[in-house]
Enzyme design. Structure first.
Site, short mmCIF file in Angstrom:
data_model
loop_
_atom_site.label_atom_id
_atom_site.label_comp_id
_atom_site.label_asym_id
_atom_site.label_seq_id
_atom_site.Cartn_x
_atom_site.Cartn_y
_atom_site.Cartn_z
N TYR A 142 1.09 -1.12 -0.35
CA TYR A 142 -0.21 0.02 -0.14
C TYR A 142 1.18 1.21 -0.01
O TYR A 142 0.72 2.32 -0.28
CB TYR A 142 -0.71 0.11 1.14
CG TYR A 142 -2.17 -0.94 1.03
CD1 TYR A 142 -2.71 -2.20 0.80
CD2 TYR A 142 -3.66 0.30 1.28
CE1 TYR A 142 -3.39 -2.91 0.71
CE2 TYR A 142 -4.60 -0.40 1.14
CZ TYR A 142 -4.94 -1.93 1.06
OH TYR A 142 -5.91 -2.30 0.74
N LYS A 189 2.88 -15.16 1.80
CA LYS A 189 3.13 -16.29 0.68
C LYS A 189 4.71 -16.13 0.41
O LYS A 189 5.63 -15.74 -0.24
CB LYS A 189 2.34 -14.59 -0.95
CG LYS A 189 2.44 -15.50 -1.56
CD LYS A 189 1.58 -16.56 -1.86
CE LYS A 189 1.66 -17.67 -3.33
NZ LYS A 189 0.93 -18.74 -4.00
N ASP A 221 -3.41 -18.27 -0.51
CA ASP A 221 -4.04 -18.76 -1.17
C ASP A 221 -4.69 -20.13 -0.56
O ASP A 221 -5.66 -20.02 -0.01
CB ASP A 221 -3.34 -19.62 -2.38
CG ASP A 221 -2.18 -20.09 -2.11
OD1 ASP A 221 -1.54 -19.87 -1.27
OD2 ASP A 221 -1.69 -20.56 -3.02
N ASP A 245 -5.94 -6.45 3.99
CA ASP A 245 -7.64 -5.93 3.27
C ASP A 245 -8.34 -7.09 3.17
O ASP A 245 -9.74 -7.57 2.71
CB ASP A 245 -6.74 -4.80 2.21
CG ASP A 245 -7.99 -4.36 1.72
OD1 ASP A 245 -9.28 -3.88 1.74
OD2 ASP A 245 -8.24 -4.49 0.00
N ASP A 249 -12.47 -8.69 3.79
CA ASP A 249 -13.45 -8.73 3.30
C ASP A 249 -14.37 -9.80 3.41
O ASP A 249 -15.71 -10.69 3.09
CB ASP A 249 -13.31 -8.61 1.49
CG ASP A 249 -13.78 -7.04 2.20
OD1 ASP A 249 -13.89 -5.90 2.57
OD2 ASP A 249 -14.38 -6.33 0.14
C1 IPM Z 1 -11.04 -0.88 4.21
C2 IPM Z 1 -10.58 -0.19 2.93
C3 IPM Z 1 -8.90 0.69 2.73
C4 IPM Z 1 -8.01 -0.52 2.09
C5 IPM Z 1 -10.07 1.70 0.73
C6 IPM Z 1 -11.31 2.57 1.19
C7 IPM Z 1 -8.16 2.16 1.53
O1 IPM Z 1 -11.32 -1.49 1.71
O2 IPM Z 1 -10.47 -0.24 5.12
O3 IPM Z 1 -10.42 -2.01 3.92
O4 IPM Z 1 -7.79 -1.71 1.80
O5 IPM Z 1 -7.43 -0.34 3.70
MN MN Z 2 -10.72 -3.15 2.12
#
Ligand code: IPM
Ligand code: MN
Length: 372
Positions: A142, A189, A221, A245, A249
Site C-alpha cells: 500500500y 506467501k 491462497d 484487506d 472482506d
Molecule cells: C479497508 C478499505 C481501504 C483499504 C480502502 C478504502 C483504501 O478497503 O479499510 O479495508 O484498502 O485499506
Molecule cells: Mn478493504
C-alpha cells in the site's frame, strides 16, 4: 467520564451509519452518566469537493486532539470510475492511518447465532466461527514506492517491510491470542515473496516469548480456501496489509452481511474505529444501509477507552435488534426497518445491566416477578 470523540463521516453511507452510532453514544452518556464532546471533520471525496484535498490539515488536527476517532466510510463512484484520477478519496484514509501511526487493524469475524442462516456458507461449516484478523496497516505494498513509466505501459508497487514494522503488530497479535484460544496463524506467501520470509523469521522469533500460543503458518491462497472450508478453525490471523484487506472482506461475507462487522485501527497514541464495509454509494441517502457495523465499532471504541460495561450494553442492544429481526434489508429483504429505525431501536435499548439486574432482583425479592 469526559471524552473527546472525533467524527469523520466520509463518503457514501458513511455519514448516515455514523449518525446511528452518535445516537447510541448519546444513549450511553445518558444511561451511564458520561459526558462526550464531538468534533466533526471532513475526509475523502467530501473533503476534496470543499478543500481540494482528501485529508485537510484541520481534520488531522482534530483527530490528534481526540481521545478516539469514529470513521464512516470512504470512496465515491465519481472517482472509482476514473482510474487515472491523480487524487483519490481513499488517499485521505491511507494518509490518516500514516499520520496517526495506526499500524494495527483489528477485524473480528464472529458469526451471530441468530443470523446463521444468512451466511452463504452451510450452517455446519460456519458454526462456531470466531476469529480475529490482525492486519498490518501502515506498510507493505500500500505504501511502497509506486512507479509508472512515461509511456504509461509499465507500473510497479513495492512491497517492503522492516523487522520493526512486523514485530510491533506481532506482539499485539500474540497478546490477543494469549487471551483467546491461544492459536496464531501467520498468513503470508513465503514460498514466493522475500517480505513474507522476513515476516516468518520475525514472527517465529517473537513466538518464543509466547510459549503458550501455538503458532502456525498458512500461504495466503490456502488461507483463503480454509476460510471457506473450515472458518471455525481460526483464532487469531496475523498478516500484512494487502492480504489482510482481502481476507477481511472474505471473512465478513461468512457472517451473512458486510454490514455487521466492526474494526479498530490502533497505534501507540491514537485509535480509530470503523466498519469493515466501504462507502456503498449506491445506497447513499436511501435509509437502507445497515448501521450495525458502525454501532459495533462504537462499542469497540468504548472498550478501548476502558468503558467495558458501556460497550457490552451496546452489543446487547444490537443482539436484541438481531433477535427481534429489527434489521435492514441486507438481512431481511422484506424488512420495513431502515438505517434510522434500526439505529433508534438499538439506541433505545442501551441499558445499564446493573440497574436491570437490581430491578429484577428486587422484584423477585418482593415476590412480584417470576422472570429475570
Ligand atoms: C479497508 C478499505 C481501504 C483499504 C480502502 C478504502 C483504501 O478497503 O479499510 O479495508 O484498502 O485499506
Ligand atoms: Mn478493504
Amino acid at each position: 467520564m469526559n471524552l473527546k470523540i472525533a467524527l469523520l463521516g466520509g463518503d457514501g453511507i458513511g455519514p448516515e451509519v455514523l449518525s446511528q452510532s452518535i445516537k447510541c453514544l448519546h444513549a450511553v452518556e445518558e444511561t451511564f452518566n458520561h459526558h462526550f464532546t464531538y468534533t466533526e471533520g471532513l475526509i475523502g471525496a467530501a473533503a476534496m469537493d470543499k478543500f481540494g484535498t482528501p485529508l485537510p490539515k484541520e481534520t488531522i488536527a482534530l483527530c490528534t486532539e481526540a481521545d478516539a476517532i469514529l470513521f464512516g466510510a470512504i470512496g465515491t463512484l465519481k472517482y472509482d470510475e476514473n482510474p487515472s484520477a491523480k487524487i483519490r478519496p481513499e488517499q485521505g484514509l491511507l494518509q490518516l492511518r500514516t499520520e496517526l501511526k495506526l499500524f494495527t487493524n483489528i477485524r473480528p469475524v464472529k458469526v451471530f447465532p441468530t443470523l446463521i442462516d444468512k451466511s452463504p456458507l452451510k450452517k455446519n461449516i460456519i458454526f462456531g466461527t470466531d476469529f480475529v484478523i490482525y492486519r498490518e496497516l501502515t506498510g507493505g505494498i500500500y505504501f511502497g514506492e509506486k512507479k509508472l513509466n512515461p509511456e504509461g505501459t509499465v507500473a510497479s508497487d513495492l512491497c517492503e517491510y522492516s523487522e520493526k514494522e512486523i514485530s510491533r503488530i506481532a506482539h499485539l497479535a500474540f497478546k490477543a491470542a494469549k487471551n483467546r484460544r491461544k492459536k496464531l496463524t501467520l498468513v503470508d506467501k513465503a514460498n514466493v515473496m522475500e517480505s513474507s520470509r522476513l515476516w516468518r523469521k520475525v514472527v517465529t522469533k517473537i513466538g518464543e516469548s509466547y510459549p503458550e500460543v501455538e503458532l502456525d503458518f498458512l500461504f495466503v491462497d490456502n488461507a483463503a480456501m480454509q476460510m471457506m472450508l473450515d472458518p471455525s478453525h481460526f483464532d487469531v490471523i496475523l498478516t500484512e496489509n494487502m492480504f489482510g484487506d482481502i481476507l477481511s472482506d472474505q471473512g465478513s461475507a461468512i457472517c451473512g452481511s458486510k454490514g455487521l462487522l466492526p474494526s479498530a485501527s490502533i497505534g501507540n497514541e491514537h485509535a480509530m474505529f470503523e466498519p469493515f464495509h466501504g462507502s456503498y454509494p449506491q445506497a447513499e441517502g436511501k435509509n437502507i444501509a445497515n448501521p450495525v457495523a458502525s454501532i459495533l465499532s462504537t462499542a469497540m471504541m468504548l472498550n478501548h477507552l476502558g468503558l467495558d460495561e458501556e460497550a457490552r450494553a451496546i452489543v446487547a442492544a444490537v443482539k436484541k435488534a438481531l433477535r427481534k429481526n429489527i434489521v435492514t434489508v441486507d438481512l431481511n429483504p422484506d424488512s420495513k426497518y431502515g438505517t434510522e429505525e434500526v439505529g433508534d431501536f438499538i439506541a433505545k435499548n442501551i441499558i445499564d445491566s446493573d440497574d436491570d439486574f437490581n430491578y429484577n432482583y428486587e422484584n423477585i425479592g418482593l415476590g412480584k416477578s417470576t422472570i429475570i
